[in-house]
Design a protein around this motif. Structure first.
Motif, PDB file in Angstrom:
ATOM      1  N   TYR A   7       0.931  -1.002  -0.183  1.00 29.36           N
ATOM      2  CA  TYR A   7       0.061  -0.022  -0.090  1.00 29.36           C
ATOM      3  C   TYR A   7       0.786   1.384   0.041  1.00 29.36           C
ATOM      4  O   TYR A   7       1.931   1.240   0.375  1.00 29.36           O
ATOM      5  CB  TYR A   7      -1.004  -0.153   1.165  1.00 29.36           C
ATOM      6  CG  TYR A   7      -0.223   0.201   2.559  1.00 29.36           C
ATOM      7  CD1 TYR A   7      -0.068   1.458   3.089  1.00 29.36           C
ATOM      8  CD2 TYR A   7       0.445  -1.081   3.243  1.00 29.36           C
ATOM      9  CE1 TYR A   7       0.748   1.584   4.308  1.00 29.36           C
ATOM     10  CE2 TYR A   7       1.186  -0.798   4.229  1.00 29.36           C
ATOM     11  CZ  TYR A   7       1.174   0.343   4.969  1.00 29.36           C
ATOM     12  OH  TYR A   7       1.994   0.546   6.126  1.00 29.36           O
ATOM     13  N   GLN A   8       0.224   2.328  -0.383  1.00 35.31           N
ATOM     14  CA  GLN A   8       0.649   3.803  -0.144  1.00 35.31           C
ATOM     15  C   GLN A   8      -0.069   4.284   1.140  1.00 35.31           C
ATOM     16  O   GLN A   8      -1.121   3.983   1.332  1.00 35.31           O
ATOM     17  CB  GLN A   8       0.364   4.716  -1.353  1.00 35.31           C
ATOM     18  CG  GLN A   8       0.934   3.850  -2.718  1.00 35.31           C
ATOM     19  CD  GLN A   8       2.558   4.063  -2.864  1.00 35.31           C
ATOM     20  OE1 GLN A   8       3.336   5.016  -2.600  1.00 35.31           O
ATOM     21  NE2 GLN A   8       2.971   2.810  -3.299  1.00 35.31           N
ATOM     22  N   GLU A   9       0.751   5.028   1.983  1.00 29.90           N
ATOM     23  CA  GLU A   9       0.374   5.606   3.115  1.00 29.90           C
ATOM     24  C   GLU A   9      -0.806   6.444   2.903  1.00 29.90           C
ATOM     25  O   GLU A   9      -1.673   6.897   3.703  1.00 29.90           O
ATOM     26  CB  GLU A   9       1.249   6.266   3.906  1.00 29.90           C
ATOM     27  CG  GLU A   9       2.163   5.209   4.524  1.00 29.90           C
ATOM     28  CD  GLU A   9       3.229   5.923   5.278  1.00 29.90           C
ATOM     29  OE1 GLU A   9       3.584   7.019   5.178  1.00 29.90           O
ATOM     30  OE2 GLU A   9       3.205   5.345   6.454  1.00 29.90           O
ATOM     31  N   SER A  10      -1.204   7.153   1.684  1.00 32.77           N
ATOM     32  CA  SER A  10      -2.132   8.153   1.473  1.00 32.77           C
ATOM     33  C   SER A  10      -2.983   7.566   0.331  1.00 32.77           C
ATOM     34  O   SER A  10      -2.460   7.137  -0.677  1.00 32.77           O
ATOM     35  CB  SER A  10      -1.859   9.092   1.140  1.00 32.77           C
ATOM     36  OG  SER A  10      -2.909  10.289   0.647  1.00 32.77           O
ATOM     37  N   ARG A  40      -8.216   3.290   7.796  1.00 30.98           N
ATOM     38  CA  ARG A  40      -7.252   3.889   7.476  1.00 30.98           C
ATOM     39  C   ARG A  40      -7.050   4.490   5.686  1.00 30.98           C
ATOM     40  O   ARG A  40      -8.020   3.937   5.099  1.00 30.98           O
ATOM     41  CB  ARG A  40      -5.977   3.009   7.383  1.00 30.98           C
ATOM     42  CG  ARG A  40      -5.973   2.274   8.963  1.00 30.98           C
ATOM     43  CD  ARG A  40      -4.863   1.386   8.929  1.00 30.98           C
ATOM     44  NE  ARG A  40      -4.951   0.591  10.012  1.00 30.98           N
ATOM     45  CZ  ARG A  40      -4.125  -0.382  10.403  1.00 30.98           C
ATOM     46  NH1 ARG A  40      -3.028  -0.384   9.616  1.00 30.98           N
ATOM     47  NH2 ARG A  40      -4.264  -0.940  11.584  1.00 30.98           N
ATOM     48  N   TYR A  42      -5.296   4.483   3.489  1.00 31.41           N
ATOM     49  CA  TYR A  42      -4.422   3.794   2.491  1.00 31.41           C
ATOM     50  C   TYR A  42      -4.925   3.580   0.985  1.00 31.41           C
ATOM     51  O   TYR A  42      -6.062   3.360   0.744  1.00 31.41           O
ATOM     52  CB  TYR A  42      -4.030   2.557   2.852  1.00 31.41           C
ATOM     53  CG  TYR A  42      -3.292   2.269   4.363  1.00 31.41           C
ATOM     54  CD1 TYR A  42      -2.734   3.284   4.915  1.00 31.41           C
ATOM     55  CD2 TYR A  42      -3.374   1.109   5.002  1.00 31.41           C
ATOM     56  CE1 TYR A  42      -1.945   3.034   6.143  1.00 31.41           C
ATOM     57  CE2 TYR A  42      -2.679   0.906   6.360  1.00 31.41           C
ATOM     58  CZ  TYR A  42      -1.718   2.069   6.724  1.00 31.41           C
ATOM     59  OH  TYR A  42      -1.301   1.985   7.807  1.00 31.41           O
ATOM     60  N   ASN A  43      -4.064   3.598   0.114  1.00 30.48           N
ATOM     61  CA  ASN A  43      -4.152   3.309  -1.179  1.00 30.48           C
ATOM     62  C   ASN A  43      -3.649   1.843  -1.414  1.00 30.48           C
ATOM     63  O   ASN A  43      -2.340   1.692  -1.770  1.00 30.48           O
ATOM     64  CB  ASN A  43      -3.467   4.189  -2.211  1.00 30.48           C
ATOM     65  CG  ASN A  43      -3.573   3.967  -3.537  1.00 30.48           C
ATOM     66  OD1 ASN A  43      -4.200   3.110  -3.945  1.00 30.48           O
ATOM     67  ND2 ASN A  43      -2.769   4.684  -4.594  1.00 30.48           N
ATOM     68  N   ILE A  44      -4.642   0.854  -1.439  1.00 36.08           N
ATOM     69  CA  ILE A  44      -4.121  -0.493  -1.369  1.00 36.08           C
ATOM     70  C   ILE A  44      -4.042  -0.827  -2.754  1.00 36.08           C
ATOM     71  O   ILE A  44      -4.670  -0.777  -3.679  1.00 36.08           O
ATOM     72  CB  ILE A  44      -5.049  -1.439  -0.602  1.00 36.08           C
ATOM     73  CG1 ILE A  44      -5.275  -1.139   0.832  1.00 36.08           C
ATOM     74  CG2 ILE A  44      -4.683  -2.838  -0.768  1.00 36.08           C
ATOM     75  CD1 ILE A  44      -6.543  -1.782   1.394  1.00 36.08           C
TER      76      ILE A  44
END
Length: 69
Positions: A7-10, A40, A42-44
């Motif tokens: 994932y990316q954090e945003s 969250r 997240y960009n999964i």
């Protein structure tokens, strides 16, 4: 089952390999993983179920921890 989530954090970040993070989570299905992480931002990118051999390999990493959500 243990799943590896990349994932990316945003959710607003463009996926870039160098910023991709991973976490390991125990769940029954990919849908349950998504549900557990829905609070969250997240960009999964990818959710992968780990078989025994892959899990043993991942456990060798010093940063391996299974997250319980």
């Amino acid at each position: 089952m243990i799943f590896k989530v990349l994932y990316q954090e945003s959710a607003y970040q463009v996926p870039v390999r160098e910023r991709t993070k991973s976490l390991y989570i125990e769940a029954e299905s990919k849908e349950e993983v998504r549900k557990k992480l829905s609070d969250r931002n997240y960009n999964i990118e990818f959710i992968q179920v780990l078989d025994e051999a892959h899990l043993e390999y991942e456990k060798q990493s010093e940063t391996f921890t299974t997250e319980s959500v």
